[in-house]
Design a protein around this motif. Structure first.
Motif, mmCIF file in Angstrom:
data_model
loop_
_atom_site.group_PDB
_atom_site.id
_atom_site.type_symbol
_atom_site.label_atom_id
_atom_site.label_comp_id
_atom_site.label_asym_id
_atom_site.label_seq_id
_atom_site.Cartn_x
_atom_site.Cartn_y
_atom_site.Cartn_z
ATOM 1 N N ARG A 1 6.826 -6.396 -5.761
ATOM 2 C CA ARG A 1 8.513 -7.049 -5.992
ATOM 3 C C ARG A 1 8.285 -8.456 -6.610
ATOM 4 N NH1 ARG A 1 12.435 -8.221 -1.220
ATOM 5 N NH2 ARG A 1 11.650 -10.179 -1.245
ATOM 6 N N LEU A 2 9.089 -8.731 -7.718
ATOM 7 C CA LEU A 2 9.111 -10.097 -8.203
ATOM 8 C C LEU A 2 10.521 -10.680 -7.635
ATOM 9 C CD1 LEU A 2 8.138 -9.514 -11.800
ATOM 10 C CD2 LEU A 2 6.776 -10.827 -9.876
ATOM 11 N N GLU A 3 10.797 -11.871 -7.630
ATOM 12 C CA GLU A 3 11.928 -12.438 -7.004
ATOM 13 C C GLU A 3 13.281 -11.995 -7.811
ATOM 14 O OE1 GLU A 3 12.168 -13.918 -4.216
ATOM 15 O OE2 GLU A 3 9.858 -13.230 -4.024
ATOM 16 N N ASP A 4 13.224 -11.676 -9.011
ATOM 17 C CA ASP A 4 14.436 -11.123 -9.735
ATOM 18 C C ASP A 4 14.861 -9.903 -9.288
ATOM 19 O OD1 ASP A 4 12.401 -10.507 -11.308
ATOM 20 O OD2 ASP A 4 13.613 -10.459 -12.900
ATOM 21 N N TRP B 1 14.558 -3.968 -8.163
ATOM 22 C CA TRP B 1 13.734 -5.245 -8.149
ATOM 23 C C TRP B 1 12.754 -4.936 -9.389
ATOM 24 C CZ3 TRP B 1 14.473 -9.253 -5.159
ATOM 25 C CH2 TRP B 1 15.334 -9.228 -4.169
ATOM 26 N N ASP C 1 5.792 -6.618 -10.574
ATOM 27 C CA ASP C 1 4.648 -7.209 -11.327
ATOM 28 C C ASP C 1 3.715 -6.087 -11.874
ATOM 29 O OD1 ASP C 1 2.899 -6.589 -9.148
ATOM 30 O OD2 ASP C 1 2.810 -8.715 -8.645
#
Length: 122
Positions: free
Chosen positions: A110-113, A102, A105
């Motif tokens: 965790r970011l979504e990508d 993941w 930021d």
């Protein structure tokens, strides 16, 4: 006793714990001393990972710290408790862009990508 069918993993941002600086040591230590050294390092509170490896540096550890000055204080403490441990390389890590696939930021969340294993390794 039966082994569990699955294991859960819980990961936390090092920044969220108040430890924005990570330090990784690559060291040399007689193999017979590895277990005792790992136990000693674990008792100091900063240890996140410890591994026996092969080669010129055969003992690796990773620790979380509040500031870079904590690294020097810990190294002094460790040198007194483990005089046979020879730290050969110190790596200071202040930013982790990705963890367990993941993207993260600036705060380590965790970011979504998600980066899937596959063609990225080609």
């Amino acid at each position: 006793m039966l082994a569990p069918l699955h294991q859960r993993r819980c990961d936390v941002s090092h920044r969220a714990t108040g430890n924005p600086v990570m330090c990784q040591w690559f060291a040399r230590l007689p193999a017979a001393d590895h277990d005792a050294a790992a136990a000693e390092l674990a008792g100091l509170g900063a240890l996140r990972l410890c591994a026996s490896t092969t080669g010129r540096s055969n003992f690796m550890s990773m620790m979380w710290h509040r500031s870079p000055t904590d690294i020097m204080a810990l190294e002094r403490q460790v040198s007194e408790r483990l005089p046979r441990l020879e730290v050969r390389e110190t790596v200071i890590i202040s930013n982790i862009p990705k963890r367990a696939g993941w993207h993260l930021d600036a705060d380590g969340r965790r970011l979504e990508d998600f980066v899937e294993v596959g063609h990225h390794w080609d």
